[in-house]
Each structure stands twice: as structure tokens, then as C-alpha cells.
Scaffold this motif. Sequence first.
Motif, short mmCIF file in Angstrom:
data_model
loop_
_atom_site.label_atom_id
_atom_site.label_comp_id
_atom_site.label_asym_id
_atom_site.label_seq_id
_atom_site.Cartn_x
_atom_site.Cartn_y
_atom_site.Cartn_z
N THR A 151 101.75 34.97 1.82
CA THR A 151 101.51 33.81 0.95
C THR A 151 100.35 32.90 1.37
O THR A 151 99.66 32.38 0.49
N ASP A 422 113.80 30.24 3.39
CA ASP A 422 113.84 29.16 2.40
C ASP A 422 115.20 29.00 1.71
O ASP A 422 115.47 27.97 1.12
N TYR A 520 95.26 33.09 10.69
CA TYR A 520 95.93 33.89 9.67
C TYR A 520 95.62 35.37 9.84
O TYR A 520 96.48 36.22 9.56
#
Length: 551
Positions: A151, A422, A520
Motif C-alpha cells: 500500500t 486493522d 520502502y
Amino acid sequence: MALARIARTNMRRRSGSAFGSYASVNDTFYGIAYTPLCPLQSNVYFKANDKFSHIPGIKEQNHLNFSMRGISGTPHYQHSSANTPRVAEVSETELEHEEPRYAGLEATKASEKPRVVVLGTGWAACRFLKGLDTEIYDVVCISPRNHMVFTPLLASTCVGTLEFRSVAEPVSQIQDALAKNPNSYFYLASCTGIDTDKHEIYCEVVNHGELPYEPYQFKVAYDKLVIASGAEPLTFGIKGVKEHGFFLREVNHAQEIRKRLLLNLMLSENPGISEEEKKRLLHCVFIGGGPTGVEFSGELSDFVMRDVHERYTHVKDYVHVTLIEANEILSSFDLSLRQYAMKHLTKSGVHLMRGVVKEVHPKKIVLSDGTDVPYGLLVWSTGVGPSEFVKALNFPKSPGGRIGVDEYLRVPSVEDVFALGDCAGFLEQTGRRVLPALAQVAEREGKYLVELFNKIGKQNGAKAFCSKDIPFGDPFVYRHLGSMASVGRYKALVDLRQSKDAKGVSLAGFVSWLIWRSAYLTRVVSWRNRFYVPMNWATTLVFGRDNTRIG
Ligand SMILES: Cc1cc2nc3c(=O)[nH]c(=O)nc-3n(C[C@H](O)[C@H](O)[C@H](O)COP(=O)(O)OP(=O)(O)OC[C@H]3O[C@@H](n4cnc5c(N)ncnc54)[C@H](O)[C@@H]3O)c2cc1C
């Protein structure tokens, strides 16, 4: 009538037992009282069918069959209300003559490896899957998508800085047992319900019209269940958001956004399009000033300044980017970084607007102060909340409505169920705060839980009902490593403070951008994508972004 009642009773017994031996404590199996015991503690085994009991004649299966297979009426059965039409009226004649038929994986025998069922292929699930000791466990992963989405780099794919494949990791490459081991599987489906007494989950296939009937449903029995089904975008019930806006959570969302952006650029060049219509078509509006909104706006302004100016010269002056936020942008970041981001985005041509969206129409947004904002592309990212699936589960919830867990990520009210990422939050009585919806939280929880599972497995606690007396050791502890966000034009923000009110290092600019990219790149899961991502970056730098609209 009496006959029908007996048939119904037998049917329930057959269905519960034939499918899995982990019936509730009071259930009987062929007349034997069943008390769940760990295999090494007991020689009491139960008859089991073939591994994958896809019963002949399954074509004739209907909702009614499914609802009669012990799904309804079980007190601990947790079924998603969004998927409840299975409880159907049934005539007594049907009850007497219909054999229960269904497909599914039955409970594991004592001689077999314990089965972990994992729901989801996101950050939490994939980190868990990656570390699972498949010498100890068989694993079944169930998710409506067969890949993990990286993401943090998703916004870059919307404008072609990165290719879509560079942010998708196939789950069978993360855990190859799913493709190779005889009793491990990946199923492309969504879980719709859980029977914690029977240790079974109920699934519905994401159907593409290719299967014999719809909805295609099945059950899977588990020894341990890991729920990592993520969250859903919050829309606060605002009218028109779901119908007219795009979300940015999946690769196909990014594909749709890119298609719309390129379509509008091309449509606006057609003869006869009025000035006003051109402006509307080329007005890209992002709602939500969190890191996703800021990164998306930065990417879009890069795309406009370099690629649109070179390749769409006729309409380049009509393209505008607006970021609408009700409060402050990047509210969790250090004040100096927030100010830097606002200045930088404004300089890059992004219009920052304070406002609360009242409703969304096909071509315009209406703000609460009555302002109309015409748009051609609308992307919505105002945070996440519990999914319908999570809401419908009858587990205790954490503040905010996530699945409530203890400090070991266990759902304490039931056995052998864990939740993370989440979709999970600490129960109020743990005295811990609910952690933010972040990849770094989900990933760390996945790592913690898989180590716990491997430890439990080595101590003979992996089978259902067998880990009660095993000491779990250290609880999960989260330490925030900091936050990063790119703002476009080779600039980024790095905030290394551990919390909003703590002191710590915060940087903005080109060096931060280098840190952002390198950080990243090292987090990208596979070597394939570690190769693709820098190759895409280099290609974009040299040749510009690809503006082919395919599909
Ligand atoms: C665009 C974007 C950028 C982001 N950038 C960052 C960042 O830079 N840093 C950061 O820390 N965080 C970032 N995040 C947040 C981060 O991605 C999430 O916190 C993280 O994905 C949560 O992981 P998860 O495993 O809990 O859920 P997810 O990754 O959302 O995965 C949930 C999985 O469950 C599956 N699922 C859903 N329902 C069911 C069901 N009923 N049955 C079975 N499976 C189901 C889904 O298909 C999916 O595979 C970003 C998020 C987005 C959208």
C-alpha cells in the motif's frame, strides 16, 4: 411431524460431525459423548470423511441445504449480517429426503498436522504466513484477493510512476506451502461467518459466474483461526461517495483511477467541449488530508508538471488538483513538517481547501457551507473503520468497533481465535490503547503472532483446544518507528517521533525523500519486486510516465 423432527435432528448431527469432529462439548457423535481432547492426551478419534468432501450432486445445493448444516441456531455462530439470507424456510418433506451435501475441509485427525486458517492476504496475514513453520502446521488462507498489496507505493501506480505488478505480491510466493503442500490451500473467497464452538468458518466464493451455482459456499474447520481481514474506508454515511468516488486501497482501485484520469485527459481534447466542461473533467479532487491524500496529490502534481505538460499541451492549463480536508492536513505529523508540506504542495499547484463534504453528485461535490466543487475525478480517503464482516461478528469489540483482543492478540472470549492488523484492537480492560491502522502495526503483529504459533506448535499446543495451559510468554509490545510521506518533486517528510506529543527527529526535503524511497524499497517483500520497483523508478526518470490507456 415427529418424523420430520427426528430427520432434522439427525441431519444436524450428521452435518456437524461428518464435517468436523470439533463439535461443541455437549454434542454427540454416533452416540459417543464428545469432549474435545488434545490428540496426545486421548485415543478418542472421530470418523472423518475424505479430505475435501465435495459431495456428488453439489450442483443441486442451495441456500437451504447450507443453512441446515448446523449454521443457524448455534449460539456461538458468528455470521455476517450482510450475508444472512441462508436461513431459509424448509418444508418437512425436504427435510426427510434431502441428504446434507456440501463442500469443505473437515476437522483434522489426530494423525494429521494441525490446520491454521488465515483470513486475508494483507500486511498482517502475509507477515504471519511468511514465518509459519509448515513442518508443524498445514495452512489454509482465505481471501477475496490472491495477493498482498504494498500500500505505501499504491499512489505511485495511479499516475504510472510504478507499474501495478510492482506493488502486488502473490500470496503463494510469500508462503509456498499454499501451492505445494498437499493439505495447504489458498481459497479465493470471503469468510462470512464463524462457528467458534465447532471450530468452523463459512465462506462464500467471489464468484465470476464460472462455478456451478451462486453463491458458492463452503466450510473449513480450523485448529487455530487467524483473522486479518483489514478494515474498510469510512464514508460517514455521506450520500454519493460510494457511487461516484474512487477509493484507493486495492490495485484495481489504482487501475480505475488511472483509467479515469487518462480518459478525462483525452475526452477534454475533443472538439466542441466547452471551457467549463474541460475544467470540470480535468479537476482532480482528493478528499482527506492524511498521508495517502498528500502522497496522491504530490504524485498527481508531478504527473501534471512533467507528463501532462509534455503530452497534453492543448489542455494542460485546465488540469487542477484540489485536496479537501476538514481539519489540518497530516495531523499526526510534527508541526514544522505539516507547514513544509502545505507550502510545498501549494507551490506544486495543489489547491488546499478546508471543507466538510455534505454530499457527492455525479459531477460535483457539495460542501457543508453550500459551495459546489465540480470534479472529473474524485478520490476518497478519510480513514478506515470496521468492515461489515467484523461488525457482524459477535465478539467483544475494542473502542472503535474492531475485534477485541488481549495482549497476546487472542480473542479472549473464545478458544483458538486470534485477530490482528486493522481489524483488531486491544480490549478496554487490557488498559492498552487501540493501535493506529498502519502497515507497520499489522506487520509487527503478524511477526509476533507467527513466532507465538511456532512456539505453541513445538509444545504440542497447535491442535484445537490444546493451547490453554501453554504459557504464551511475552505479550505483544508495539514501538512506533516513525512516519513518512512523500510530497512530490523528490521531496518527502520523515517524522521519527514515537508519538504525536513526543520529541524526536523530523526531516523534510530531498534527503528525506531518499530515506523514504530506500526505506520502502527494503520493505518490499519479494526479490522480484525489489527489482521491478527501482527499474520502474529509473524508467520514469528517463522516459517519463506511461500514459497508455488500456481497457
Ligand atoms: C494507499 C495507502 C497507503 C498506505 N500507506 C501506508 C504507509 O505508508 N505506512 C503504513 O504504515 N501504513 C500505510 N497504509 C495503511 C496500511 O496499508 C494498512 O494499515 C494495512 O494494510 C493493514 O493491514 P491488514 O493486514 O490489517 O489489512 P489489509 O492489508 O487491508 O488486508 C486485509 C485482507 O483481508 C481480506 N479480507 C477482507 N475481508 C475478508 C473476509 N471477509 N474474508 C477473508 N478475507 C477478507 C482483504 O482482501 C485483504 O486481503 C496505507 C494504506 C493505504 C490504503
